[in-house]
Design a protein around this motif. Structure first.
Motif, PDB file in Angstrom:
ATOM      1  N   THR A 136     -69.089  13.628  -0.242  1.00 49.34           N
ATOM      2  CA  THR A 136     -68.145  14.753  -0.280  1.00 49.34           C
ATOM      3  C   THR A 136     -68.443  15.623  -1.492  1.00 49.34           C
ATOM      4  N   PRO A 137     -68.789  16.851  -1.256  1.00 46.85           N
ATOM      5  CA  PRO A 137     -69.124  17.702  -2.411  1.00 46.85           C
ATOM      6  C   PRO A 137     -67.934  17.939  -3.332  1.00 46.85           C
ATOM      7  N   ASP A 138     -66.752  17.860  -2.801  1.00 41.85           N
ATOM      8  CA  ASP A 138     -65.567  18.071  -3.639  1.00 41.85           C
ATOM      9  C   ASP A 138     -65.337  16.822  -4.483  1.00 41.85           C
ATOM     10  N   ARG A 139     -65.524  16.942  -5.810  1.00 35.77           N
ATOM     11  CA  ARG A 139     -65.465  15.762  -6.675  1.00 35.77           C
ATOM     12  C   ARG A 139     -64.111  15.639  -7.384  1.00 35.77           C
ATOM     13  N   SER A 140     -63.149  16.430  -6.970  1.00 34.62           N
ATOM     14  CA  SER A 140     -61.897  16.477  -7.727  1.00 34.62           C
ATOM     15  C   SER A 140     -61.174  15.137  -7.753  1.00 34.62           C
ATOM     16  N   GLN A 141     -61.282  14.398  -6.658  1.00 32.92           N
ATOM     17  CA  GLN A 141     -60.548  13.137  -6.625  1.00 32.92           C
ATOM     18  C   GLN A 141     -61.337  11.982  -7.273  1.00 32.92           C
ATOM     19  N   TYR A 142     -62.572  12.252  -7.726  1.00 32.18           N
ATOM     20  CA  TYR A 142     -63.407  11.207  -8.319  1.00 32.18           C
ATOM     21  C   TYR A 142     -63.328  11.255  -9.829  1.00 32.18           C
ATOM     22  N   PRO A 143     -63.714  10.174 -10.498  1.00 32.70           N
ATOM     23  CA  PRO A 143     -63.564  10.140 -11.957  1.00 32.70           C
ATOM     24  C   PRO A 143     -64.461  11.163 -12.651  1.00 32.70           C
ATOM     25  N   MET A 162     -66.768  12.650 -15.781  1.00 31.74           N
ATOM     26  CA  MET A 162     -67.827  12.081 -16.608  1.00 31.74           C
ATOM     27  C   MET A 162     -67.515  12.330 -18.080  1.00 31.74           C
ATOM     28  N   ARG A 163     -67.694  11.282 -18.881  1.00 30.65           N
ATOM     29  CA  ARG A 163     -67.526  11.449 -20.323  1.00 30.65           C
ATOM     30  C   ARG A 163     -68.778  12.112 -20.904  1.00 30.65           C
ATOM     31  N   PRO A 164     -68.690  12.572 -22.138  1.00 32.62           N
ATOM     32  CA  PRO A 164     -69.864  13.253 -22.719  1.00 32.62           C
ATOM     33  C   PRO A 164     -71.103  12.358 -22.769  1.00 32.62           C
ATOM     34  N   ASP A 165     -70.901  11.018 -22.940  1.00 37.97           N
ATOM     35  CA  ASP A 165     -72.087  10.133 -23.038  1.00 37.97           C
ATOM     36  C   ASP A 165     -72.647   9.768 -21.676  1.00 37.97           C
ATOM     37  N   GLY A 166     -72.100  10.330 -20.618  1.00 41.38           N
ATOM     38  CA  GLY A 166     -72.681  10.090 -19.294  1.00 41.38           C
ATOM     39  C   GLY A 166     -71.954   9.016 -18.514  1.00 41.38           C
ATOM     40  N   THR A 167     -71.111   8.199 -19.191  1.00 43.19           N
ATOM     41  CA  THR A 167     -70.369   7.180 -18.456  1.00 43.19           C
ATOM     42  C   THR A 167     -69.166   7.818 -17.782  1.00 43.19           C
ATOM     43  N   LEU A 168     -68.602   7.081 -16.825  1.00 41.65           N
ATOM     44  CA  LEU A 168     -67.488   7.644 -16.069  1.00 41.65           C
ATOM     45  C   LEU A 168     -66.163   7.194 -16.664  1.00 41.65           C
ATOM     46  N   ASP A 169     -65.219   8.059 -16.570  1.00 44.29           N
ATOM     47  CA  ASP A 169     -63.899   7.752 -17.082  1.00 44.29           C
ATOM     48  C   ASP A 169     -63.078   7.140 -15.954  1.00 44.29           C
ATOM     49  N   GLU A 210     -66.210   4.911  -1.250  1.00 41.92           N
ATOM     50  CA  GLU A 210     -67.377   5.435  -1.946  1.00 41.92           C
ATOM     51  C   GLU A 210     -67.541   4.759  -3.307  1.00 41.92           C
ATOM     52  N   VAL A 211     -68.768   4.378  -3.612  1.00 42.75           N
ATOM     53  CA  VAL A 211     -69.051   3.707  -4.879  1.00 42.75           C
ATOM     54  C   VAL A 211     -69.097   4.750  -5.982  1.00 42.75           C
ATOM     55  N   VAL A 212     -68.333   4.513  -7.056  1.00 41.87           N
ATOM     56  CA  VAL A 212     -68.422   5.441  -8.181  1.00 41.87           C
ATOM     57  C   VAL A 212     -69.238   4.841  -9.323  1.00 41.87           C
ATOM     58  N   GLU A 213     -69.347   3.542  -9.338  1.00 37.88           N
ATOM     59  CA  GLU A 213     -70.149   2.900 -10.384  1.00 37.88           C
ATOM     60  C   GLU A 213     -70.631   1.554  -9.881  1.00 37.88           C
TER      61      GLU A 213
END
Lengths: 598, 391, 179
Positions: free
Chosen positions: B4-11, B13-20, B54-57
Motif C-alpha cells: 500500500t503506497p499510503d504509509r500513514s497507518q505504518y510506523p 522512521m526515526r532519524p537513525d533509520g530504525t522504525l518507531d 504486513e511486516v514492518v520489521e
C-alpha cells in the motif's frame, strides 16, 4: 500468465500411472554400497594394538583395552580397539592410518539394539553379524597417511670400503633424519622390546623438533652407550616397530646415532649432568665393557667412588675388541667412555684381576664388587684337524686385529659360523687381504640356511659386495691338512640343525660334500666366559646354573658382596649388557646404602 | 495482499533509520516464524513485527545449531579437521571439504594429482544438483506445491546413491581430504551416473511444467522479493541471488578453480531479480550441472594417482601463513579463510557461507513491507542454510 | 598485485605485501588508516565486494588481527587488509566499524563482538546476542577459552569408557617388576 500456466500443472496427474519409486523392504533390499563406511571390522590376528587408530580419532571414540586370551608379546601390545558408536562419525581415518591394515569397515549400516551400551564394542572380538561381510570400506591402494619407505642410508661403495677399515655407513643428515623421524607414529610398541626400554618415540620426536639437547638427555636417561648402540645395536626395537607391517620399520638405530652425531661433547656433558655428592661408598668393577661401564656410570652419578679394572690396554670390552672398526669406529667408543670418565669413574687399564690384583683385595677395599667379564673365549667345533695352529678363533683374531698385532693374514681363509661375529672376522680378513695381497679370498660356511641366517641381512649383503663367498647350510666335517699345512675345509650339506625334540643335533646329507680351499680356518661359532679369575675356592662357593654364574634379578650372586652383569650372565648383545648394567647398579646402590655389605 | 503506497497507518522512521514501533499501541503484533515452522529454512527463526498482515520489521535469529566448528577446528590436527568440516553445511557439504583441503594444500605446498582434481569437480557438481533439488522442493512447498518436493527428493536420492558408491557415504561424504581424494571412480560409475542424469532431466521437465508453468506460482512469485542490483556489493550478495539480478557472478568463471577452465559452460543469469527469477536461474543451473557432469566424466583422466604423498599426518605441521579459498556453491560464494602459525593445528579457520549475508542483513532489509504469507517464499528464495551462518 | 600495492603505498603507511597467490595478497595497515584505505579500494580500485571480516587471536602477542578481505571481481583479485589492534586480557577490544561502507559488515561486527569481545561502537544491534543465548563465559573464540574444560565442567560423560597406553601396558605386562 497464459492458458498454458493454468493447464500445465495438471500434467502432474500422469504420475498416477507410474510405478512407485520407494524401496519396499529397505531393511533387507538395500545393502550398503561396496565402499560403504559402515560398522567396523578388525582382523584381530593382524592387529598389533599400536593404538594409532585411537590417536587419529578426532572424536575420541576409540579405547585400547586388553582382550581376553590375547597376551602381550614383542611387537603386539595385546590391546585391541573398542569403538564407541555414540561418538564415531564414520570418517574412517582409523582405517586409513591403521599400521597393519587390520581395521576396515563393513557395508552394514543397520543394527537395532535397545541397550545403548551395546554400541560400544570391540570389533573382531565381540562377534557381530557383519564380521565376515565381503563389502565395505578398505583402505584404497596407495592411500597412505604415513610414509611407508625408509630413508635410504648412504654408504661407501664396496670397492672403496674394502681397502680400509673406515666406517661404511654415512649416517643421516639433518634433513634425512627429520624425514625418517617423521614416519614414526609414536605408538611406543618398541619401548618394551628394547632391553634398556629407551624412550624411543620421545627421542625421535626430539629429532622432528630439531631439539638435539633434549634428544641426548633422553638417550642418556637409559643408555650411556648411545654412540655405540647407534651403530651396532641389534635393534630388536625395529622388529617390533608398527611401521614394519605395511612398509619398512623406522630406522631407530640410525636415528639414535644421528642424535649423537649432532651434539657436541659439551652438550652431552650438560645432558648427563653431574654426579651426586660423595656417598662415601666404594665399588670395584671388573671389566670395562658396556655392562661394567653402564653400572659405573649409574653408580658414579649416585655419588659412589667407582674403580673399573680392565685387563686390556683400552676400555670398551667387546665393543672395541670384538666389533671391527668399519662398523664401529674407535672414536665413537672413546667418546662414550670419556663421558663416563667425566663423572669421576676411574678406569685402570692393563690391570688383570687375578694376576695384577686379586679379587680378595678388591673385596676388602670396596663395599661391593661387580664382575662384568664378557665372553672372550671362542668355542671350538672339535671337528678333526682343528688342533692345527692355523685353525683360529674369531674372537682372538678380532682382538689381535684391534690391537694391531700381526697374526699372519692368510691368502685364503674359511670361516665357520653364520652369526655377526663370523661376518665380522670374514670382512676383517677380507680388508687385510686387500691391503696386503690386493685380492680377497674368504669363504663363510654356515650351518643355517639363508632363510634362518643368524647374521643381519645387511651383513650378508655387504659381505657379498666385498667379494666374500657365503655358503649356507654347510656343516664342517674336517679341516684338511696336507704336508702339515691347512689346505681347506670339508663340509656336508645340512639337512636339519635340531632334532625332533628341538635339541642341537645337526644331521647331514653325506652325499653332498664340498671342499672349501683356505690356508686358515676360523671358528666363529660362539663364545664363553673365562671365569678363572674367581679362583677355585670362590668358584666352589658360588652357585651356578648350567655353567653360568647364578644371580638374582638384580645381578647379585650367592655371595652378598659380588654381583655379575653383562654377556657372562645375559648372552652377547650390547643393549642387553647396558640394560643389565642399570639393573645391577640399582641393586648395588640399594644394597650398599641400606645394608652393611660384606 | 500488495504493497500500500499510503504509509500513514505504518510506523514512522526515526532519524537513525530504525522504525518507531509502539507495541503498546495495539497496532502491531510480534510474530515468531520458526525455528519450528514449515515456512522456515532449517533451524532459524524470524522475529516479525506486523501491522495488519504486513511486516514492518523482521529480525533474523540464528544460534539454534551453533556447534562452534571454527573453534573445534583449532583444537584438531590438520587431518583431524577433515572429518568435521563437512558438518558445517548439511545439504551441500562438499564445498567445506574442497575449500579446507585446498587451503591446507596451498599453505603446505601440496600438489593435487590430476585425476583427483577432476573427481573433486565431479563431486562439487553432484552436490550442487542435490542442493538445488532440496531448494526446489522447499520453494514450491512455500507456495503449497507439495508434490514438487516429492519428485525432487526422489531425484536427490538417486544422486545420493551415486555419492554412496563413489564416496562410501550418502550425506557426509568425507572423501575430499588434503592431498587429493580417497579413491577413483568405481567400475561402471559413468553408466549409472548417466541413468541418474537422465532421470533428473525427466524430473526437471516435470518440475518445469508443474511448478514454473503454473499460474499460482507465477502470480505469487513474480515481482516478489526484488533485489536491486545496486545492493549486491553492499550486502555481499553472490550466487544465483546475484545472477537473477543480471550480474553474472560465478566463482567458477570469475576465479576459475579445479577443472572448470577446461569445461564449457556459461553462468545462468536472469533479469527480474524476483523470487520467480531466482527459482528459474536455479532450475536452469541444474541443467548446466547435469551437462557439466557429463563433460567431466567424458574428459577426466581414467587412471593415475588420486592422492599426493602426505607427510605423516600425525605430526603434520604447516608454516605460518594465511589464505582464502573460494568456490561457487549452489548458494553463492563459499570460502575458507585459513590461518596457520607453524604448529600442528590451524590457528584460525573462518568459514564464509553465502547465507551469512543473505539470511541476515539482506533478508532483514527485504522482508519489510512484505505480506506475512509471502515471508516463507521470500526467505526460501534466498536459498539460505542456517548452519553455515552460525557454524 | 604489486602495482596496486605501490599505488596504495604512496597514499597509506602499509606494511609489507604478502603475495599469497598471483591473485591474492595480504597487507597490514594501522587501524586509523583502515577506513580511508577501504574507501579508496572500494571506490577507486574496484574492490567492491567485502568477502569477509573476521578476527585472529594472537594472544601471545597481545593482539587481535582483524582481516578485511576485499575482492575486485572484474580483475579477479583479492586483497586481505589486516589491522592489528590491542587485545586486553579481560574486557573488550575496540575498533571502528565499517557498516556504513558495507551494511552487511554489521553482521560480522556483531559476531566479532560476541565471539571475540571486539566492540564496534555504533554498529547496528552490535550488543544484541547473535548466536549465543545466555552465554556466561569469556568470548568463546578467544584462544584462552578452553572448550574441553568448559565441556567437562558443564556436561556429564557417559560412564563406561577407559583406555590404556600401549607402551605403558606392554611394560607392565612384559616387565612387571618395572625393570
Amino acid at each position: 500468465m497464459s492458458f498454458k500456466d493454468v493447464v500445465s500443472p495438471f500434467t502432474a496427474w500422469k504420475n498416477l500411472f507410474r510405478d512407485p519409486v520407494t524401496i519396499r523392504d529397505p531393511l533387507n533390499d538395500r545393502p550398503g554400497a561396496a565402499r560403504y563406511r559402515g560398522f567396523h571390522q578388525n582382523d584381530i590376528e593382524k592387529c598389533i594394538g599400536c593404538g594409532t587408530c585411537e590417536t587419529i580419532c578426532q572424536n575420541g571414540a576409540i579405547d585400547m583395552l586388553p582382550v581376553e586370551g590375547r597376551a602381550t608379546k614383542q611387537g603386539d601390545s595385546g590391546l585391541r580397539p573398542r569403538i564407541d558408536y555414540g561418538r564415531c562419525c564414520w570418517c574412517a581415518l582409523c582405517v586409513d592410518v591403521c599400521m597393519t591394515g587390520s581395521l576396515s569397515m563393513s557395508n552394514e549400516y543397520k543394527w537395532v539394539e535397545s541397550d545403548p551400551d551395546a554400541f560400544r564394542f570391540t570389533p573382531g572380538v565381540d562377534a557381530k553379524h557383519w564380521d565376515h561381510a565381503e563389502l565395505g570400506y578398505r583402505r584404497p591402494e596407495g592411500h597412505r597417511l604415513t610414509a611407508e619407505h625408509r630413508l635410504h642410508m648412504g654408504e661407501m661403495a664396496p670397492e672403496e670400503r674394502i681397502g680400509s677399515f673406515a666406517e661404511i655407513v654415512d649416517g643421516y643428515d639433518v634433513a634425512q633424519a627429520k624425514l625418517e623421524a617423521d614416519r614414526c607414529v609414536a605408538c611406543g610398541l618398541c619401548v618394551a622390546t628394547c632391553p634398556a626400554h629407551m624412550a624411543i618415540p620421545q627421542y625421535i620426536a626430539a629429532i622432528r623438533d630439531g631439539d638435539y639437547e633434549r634428544g641426548v638427555s633422553l638417550l642418556y636417561e637409559t643408555n650411556p652407550f648411545s654412540g655405540i648402540c647407534g651403530r651396532v645395536c641389534t635393534h630388536k626395537c625395529e622388529s617390533a616397530c608398527a611401521s614394519r607391517h605395511e612398509g619398512d620399520p623406522i630406522a631407530i638405530r640410525w636415528l639414535k646415532r644421528h642424535i649423537m652425531d649432532q651434539v657436541s661433547v659439551e652438550q652431552i656433558r650438560r645432558a648427563v649432568g653431574t654426579a651426586a655428592p660423595s656417598s662415601g661408598r666404594k665399588v670395584a668393577i671388573v671389566g670395562a665393557g658396556p655392562a661394567g661401564l653402564t653400572a659405573a656410570f649409574d653408580l658414579a652419578k649416585r655419588g659412589h667412588a667407582v674403580t673399573v679394572f680392565e685387563a686390556l690396554d683400552k676400555p670398551g670390552g667387546m665393543t672395541r675388541f670384538g666389533i671391527p672398526e668399519y662398523r664401529l669406529p674407535y672414536e665413537a667408543i672413546d667418546q662414550d667412555v670419556d663421558i663416563i670418565r667425566s663423572l669421576g669413574v676411574e678406569i685402570r687399564c692393563n690391570t688383570r684381576v687375578g694376576s695384577d690384583v686379586t679379587l680378595d683385595e678388591l673385596r676388602e677395599k670396596h663395599d661391593a664388587v661387580l664382575i662384568a667379564l664378557g665372553l672372550q673365549l671362542g668355542r671350538a667345533t672339535r671337528v678333526p684337524g682343528t688342533d692345527h695352529p692355523d685353525v683360529r678363533k674369531a674372537v682372538d683374531l678380532l682382538r689381535q686385529a684391534t690391537a694391531g698385532e700381526d697374526f699372519g693374514t692368510p691368502r685364503s681363509a674359511v670361516v665357520i659360523g653364520g652369526g655377526n661375529v663370523a661376518m665380522d672376522i670374514a670382512r676383517t680378513l677380507a680388508r687385510l687381504q686387500k691391503q696386503q695381497f690386493g685380492a680377497v679370498k674368504v669363504i663363510v660356511t654356515a650351518l643355517e640356511d639363508f632363510a634362518h641366517f643368524l647374521a643381519d641381512p645387511d651383513e650378508i649383503k655387504e659381505a657379498g659386495e666385498e667379494g666374500i663367498a657365503v655358503f649356507d647350510a654347510r656343516g664342517p666335517q674336517q679341516v684338511v691338512v696336507e704336508d702339515g699345512k691347512v689346505t681347506g675345509l670339508r663340509t656336508w650339506k645340512v639337512k636339519a640343525i635340531f632334532d625332533e625334540q628341538g635339541r642341537f643335533a645337526p644331521s647331514y646329507d653325506e652325499t653332498d660334500e664340498l671342499f672349501h680351499p683356505g690356508s686358515m680356518i676360523v671358528e666363529a661359532i660362539g663364545q664363553m666366559t673365562d671365569t678363572a679369575l674367581l679362583g677355585d675356592a670362590l668358584t666352589e662357593k658360588l652357585a651356578w646354573t648350567r655353567g653360568r654364574l647364578q644371580v638374582d634379578a638384580g645381578g647379585r650372586s650367592s655371595e652378598p658382596w659380588l654381583w655379575a652383569a653383562g654377556d657372562m650372565v645375559r648372552g652377547p648383545d650390547v643393549i642387553s649388557a647396558v640394560a643389565d648394567g642399570h639393573r645391577v647398579a640399582a641393586s648395588i646402590h640399594t644394597a650398599i646404602m641400606t645394608e652393611q655389605a660384606k | 495482499m500488495s504493497y500500500t503506497p499510503d504509509r500513514s497507518q505504518y510506523p514512522a522512521m526515526r532519524p537513525d533509520g530504525t522504525l518507531d514501533i509502539d507495541l503498546t499501541s495495539g497496532k502491531y503484533l510480534k510474530l515468531w516464524q520458526g525455528p519450528q515452522h514449515p515456512g522456515i529454512t532449517g533451524n532459524m527463526s524470524v522475529e516479525l513485527t506486523v501491522c495488519g498482515d504486513e511486516v514492518v520489521e523482521g529480525k533474523t535469529h540464528v544460534g539454534y545449531l551453533h556447534r562452534g566448528f571454527e573453534k573445534l577446528m583449532e583444537r584438531r590436527t590438520f587431518i583431524q579437521v577433515f572429518p568435521i568440516v563437512c558438518r558445517v553445511c548439511v545439504p551441500e557439504p562438499d564445498f567445506n571439504e574442497y575449500c579446507y583441503a585446498a587451503a591446507v594444500e596451498e599453505l603446505a605446498g601440496l600438489q593435487v594429482p590430476e585425476q583427483a582434481r577432476w573427481i573433486r569437480t565431479l563431486i562439487l557438481e553432484m552436490g550442487r544438483v542435490n542442493s538445488y533439488m532440496m531448494y526446489l522442493g522447499g520453494q514450491a512447498g512455500a507456495f503449497g506445491l507439495g508434490v514438487i518436493g516429492q519428485w525432487t527428493t526422489y531425484a536427490r536420492d538417486l544422486m545420493l546413491d551415486r555419492f554412496e558408491e563413489l564416496t562410501g557415504a550418502r550425506i557426509y561424504h568425507m572423501f575430499i581430504l588434503p592431498g587429493g581424494v580417497r579413491d577413483g571412480l568405481p567400475d561402471g560409475f559413468a553408466q549409472r551416473m548417466e541413468e541418474t542424469l537422465a532421470e533428473i532431466e525427466r524430473t526437471m521437465k516435470d518440475v518445469y511444467e508443474v511448478m514454473f508453468c503454473n499460474a499460482v506460482f507465477k502470480t505469487r512469485a513474480v515481482g516478489l522479493g526484488y533485489i536491486d542490483p545496486a545492493l549486491l556489493d553492499q550486502y555481499g550478495v553472490t550466487g544465483p541471488n546475484a545472477r537473477a539480478a543480471g550480474v553474472a557472478k560465478d566463482v567458477r568463471k570469475d576465479h576459475p578453480y579445479l577443472a572448470y577452465p577446461e569445461l564449457d559452460f556459461e553462468p545462468v543469469t536472469g533479469t527480474e531479480s524476483d523470487v520467480y527469477a531466482r527459482a528459474d536461474v536455479r532450475r536452469r543451473d541444474v541443467l548446466v550441472s547435469v551437462d557439466l557432469i557429463r563433460q567431466i566424466l567424458a574428459k577426466m583422466p581414467k587412471e593415475g594417482p588420486v592422492m599426493a604423498k602426505l607427510p605423516n599426518v600425525l605430526h603434520w605441521k604447516i608454516p605460518r601463513g594465511e589464505t582464502y579459498i573460494r568456490g561457487e556453491c549452489s548458494r553463492g560464494e563459499y570460502g575458507y579463510y585459513l590461518v596457520t602459525d607453524g604448529s600442528g593445528y590451524p590457528r584460525r579457520i573462518n568459514v564464509r557461507g553465502p547465507s551469512y549475508t543473505h539470511a541476515m542483513a539482506l533478508l532483514e532489509r527485504m522482508i519489510v513491507n512484505v505480506n506475512i504469507s509471502d515471508v516463507a517464499a521470500l526467505m526460501v528464495s534466498l536459498h539460505t542454510y542456517p548452519p553455515e551462518i552460525e557454524r | 598485485m604489486r602495482t596496486l600495492y605501490e599505488r596504495l603505498k604512496a597514499l597509506f603507511p602499509l606494511g609489507e605485501l604478502t603475495e599469497q597467490r598471483p591473485d591474492m595478497g595480504f597487507v597490514t595497515v594501522p587501524a586509523e588508516h583502515l577506513r580511508p584505505l577501504l574507501t579508496q579500494l572500494r571506490d577507486r580500485e574496484g574492490y567492491t565486494h567485502l568477502v569477509l571480516l573476521t578476527a585472529v587471536d594472537w594472544i601471545e602477542e597481545g593482539q587481535f588481527q582483524l582481516t578485511y578481505l576485499l575482492c575486485n571481481r572484474g580483475a579477479a583479485r583479492d586483497l586481505g587488509v589486516r589491522v592489528m589492534i590491542p587485545r586486553p586480557a579481560v574486557g573488550l577490544a575496540t575498533m571502528e566499524g565499517i557498516h556504513d561502507l558495507w551494511p552487511t559488515a554489521a553482521t560480522y561486527q556483531r559476531e566479532l563482538r560476541e565471539m571475540f569481545g571486539i566492540d564496534f561502537p555504533g554498529s547496528p544491534r552490535v550488543d544484541e546476542e547473535f548466536i549465543l543465548e545466555g552465554w556466561i563465559d569469556i568470548p568463546p573464540y578467544r584462544r584462552d577459552f578452553d572448550t574441553r574444560k568448559f565441556s567437562e565442567e558443564n556436561f556429564n560423560h557417559r560412564p563406561g569408557r577407559e583406555t590404556r597406553d600401549p607402551a605403558q601396558y606392554m611394560k607392565q605386562q612384559l616387565y612387571p617388576d618395572g625393570k
